[in-house]
Design a protein around this motif. Structure first.
Motif, mmCIF file in Angstrom:
data_model
loop_
_atom_site.group_PDB
_atom_site.id
_atom_site.type_symbol
_atom_site.label_atom_id
_atom_site.label_comp_id
_atom_site.label_asym_id
_atom_site.label_seq_id
_atom_site.Cartn_x
_atom_site.Cartn_y
_atom_site.Cartn_z
ATOM 1 N N ASP A 195 0.808 -1.223 0.000
ATOM 2 C CA ASP A 195 0.000 0.000 0.000
ATOM 3 C C ASP A 195 0.839 1.271 0.000
ATOM 4 O O ASP A 195 0.532 2.223 -0.727
ATOM 5 C CB ASP A 195 -0.923 0.016 1.223
ATOM 6 N N TYR A 196 1.869 1.327 0.830
ATOM 7 C CA TYR A 196 2.689 2.533 0.997
ATOM 8 C C TYR A 196 4.127 2.226 0.587
ATOM 9 O O TYR A 196 4.707 1.226 1.026
ATOM 10 C CB TYR A 196 2.701 2.999 2.456
ATOM 11 N N LEU A 197 4.688 3.104 -0.219
ATOM 12 C CA LEU A 197 6.073 2.950 -0.662
ATOM 13 C C LEU A 197 6.833 4.231 -0.352
ATOM 14 O O LEU A 197 6.343 5.338 -0.643
ATOM 15 C CB LEU A 197 6.123 2.681 -2.171
ATOM 16 N N VAL A 225 13.307 10.834 -6.266
ATOM 17 C CA VAL A 225 13.415 9.594 -7.034
ATOM 18 C C VAL A 225 12.218 8.680 -6.777
ATOM 19 O O VAL A 225 11.637 8.119 -7.709
ATOM 20 C CB VAL A 225 14.724 8.853 -6.692
ATOM 21 N N ILE A 226 11.831 8.544 -5.505
ATOM 22 C CA ILE A 226 10.827 7.525 -5.181
ATOM 23 C C ILE A 226 9.391 8.028 -5.333
ATOM 24 O O ILE A 226 8.485 7.242 -5.620
ATOM 25 C CB ILE A 226 11.073 6.949 -3.773
ATOM 26 N N TYR A 227 9.148 9.315 -5.164
ATOM 27 C CA TYR A 227 7.779 9.815 -5.318
ATOM 28 C C TYR A 227 7.201 9.499 -6.695
ATOM 29 O O TYR A 227 6.060 9.017 -6.797
ATOM 30 C CB TYR A 227 7.733 11.318 -5.064
ATOM 31 N N GLY A 234 0.497 3.868 -8.343
ATOM 32 C CA GLY A 234 -0.675 4.027 -7.494
ATOM 33 C C GLY A 234 -0.449 3.719 -6.026
ATOM 34 O O GLY A 234 -1.394 3.336 -5.317
ATOM 35 N N LYS A 235 0.787 3.907 -5.542
ATOM 36 C CA LYS A 235 1.079 3.671 -4.129
ATOM 37 C C LYS A 235 1.020 4.981 -3.347
ATOM 38 O O LYS A 235 1.297 6.065 -3.884
ATOM 39 C CB LYS A 235 2.470 3.058 -3.957
ATOM 40 N N ASP A 267 1.837 10.732 2.255
ATOM 41 C CA ASP A 267 0.609 10.179 2.833
ATOM 42 C C ASP A 267 0.819 9.645 4.240
ATOM 43 O O ASP A 267 -0.144 9.505 5.000
ATOM 44 C CB ASP A 267 0.079 9.060 1.932
ATOM 45 N N ALA A 268 2.050 9.334 4.592
ATOM 46 C CA ALA A 268 2.357 8.838 5.935
ATOM 47 C C ALA A 268 3.788 9.223 6.292
ATOM 48 O O ALA A 268 4.661 9.289 5.425
ATOM 49 C CB ALA A 268 2.178 7.319 6.012
#
Length: 296
Positions: A195-197, A225-227, A234-235, A267-268
């Protein structure tokens, strides 16, 4: 002491925290389940959600290169990853393609998820993407250098699937080290049950006891890089501004740059409770309270 633990959880709740990650080693699941369940009871009593995180399971997670792995890792040399000469590549890490290790890992993981019923699963820095394994099991799957990242990502996806099957409605989180290959970010992002990356990293200088800078890639650079990877697959986006090894005088830099990270609206967000080896841990926590308040 339950009262002392309860006070810690109340402090986290008062700071604006929503959940607490509790790390359990693979041995803890069988050795101290009542202690873990007591922690979970106190978390829920305080209004916090308990999140499970692997502590040194097979050397796969969380500082494997500098901390001892689980005891079972040492007992089963046949599970170890191997370099082309047959030696462990840098640290004692188990191979995710070894049938014996896989059977043991998933059996204990399912037992832990079913016993503790956490609301979420956090996978902390999968460590071995930089070290292809040349054991017989990996060689049978193809060129170890080519199959390594895909099979590791698939393993992490299987862990997420097991968690969601065992704890319906549970959320899965994975944060990477900032120097991983971008292809590893993408491979994990393809796993449907993640769900979250995200990624961890410093927002100020981090200094070891001997005075040397840790030199980890700044979080503000890593999220660039990761966003895009998280968004493309869709994470939800996850960050961890590392609040440990902060020397005196760097606290304001920590706050200022962590604030810039949170202004990107992940998101977190994960923080360490007081962290470790900070010269002024109370000041760091005051800054974290400000950050949480501004973020929420």
């Amino acid at each position: 002491k339950p009262d002392a633990i309860r006070d810690d959880y109340r402090e986290i709740k008062d700071l604006g925290g929503d959940a607490v990650g509790f790390a359990a080693t693979i041995e803890d699941v069988g050795a101290v389940p009542r202690s873990i369940l007591k922690h979970i009871e106190l978390m829920r009593e305080t209004g916090l959600r308990p999140y499970f995180t692997f502590g040194r399971w097979g050397g796969l997670f969380a500082a494997a290169a500098v901390n001892t792995s689980s005891r079972r890792t040492f007992q089963h040399r046949d599970w170890w990853k191997r370099d082309p000469e047959g030696n462990p590549p840098g640290a004692l890490v188990c191979c995710v393609n070894n049938p014996g290790f896989r059977e043991y890992f998933f059996e204990v993981a399912e037992r832990a998820f079913a016993k503790f019923r956490p609301d979420g699963l956090i996978m902390d820095e999968p460590k071995d993407s930089n070290w292809p394994c040349y054991c017989p099991h990996c060689r049978k799957l193809g060129d170890p250098a080519e199959i390594h990242i895909p099979t590791l990502a698939k393993f992490l996806g299987e862990v997420c699937t097991l968690f969601k099957r065992t704890v319906p409605g549970g959320a899965t989180y994975l944060f990477h080290m900032p120097w991983q290959e971008p292809s590893f970010y993408e491979a994990t992002a393809r796993e449907a049950d993640l769900d979250y990356l995200g990624v961890d990293g410093p927002t100020c200088r981090q200094v070891k006891e001997n005075g040397a800078d840790i030199g980890k890639k700044p979080l503000l650079e890593s999220i660039e890089v990761i966003y895009p990877v998280a968004e493309r697959f869709g994470k939800k986006k996850l960050v961890l501004p590392e609040n440990f090894d902060v020397p005196a005088g760097e606290e304001e830099n920590y706050y200022r740059n962590a604030r810039k990270v949170l202004q990107t609206r992940p998101d977190a967000v994960i923080f360490h409770h007081y962290g470790f080896e900070n010269e002024d841990p109370d000041l760091i926590m005051k800054h974290i309270a400000r950050l949480i308040g501004e973020f929420k």
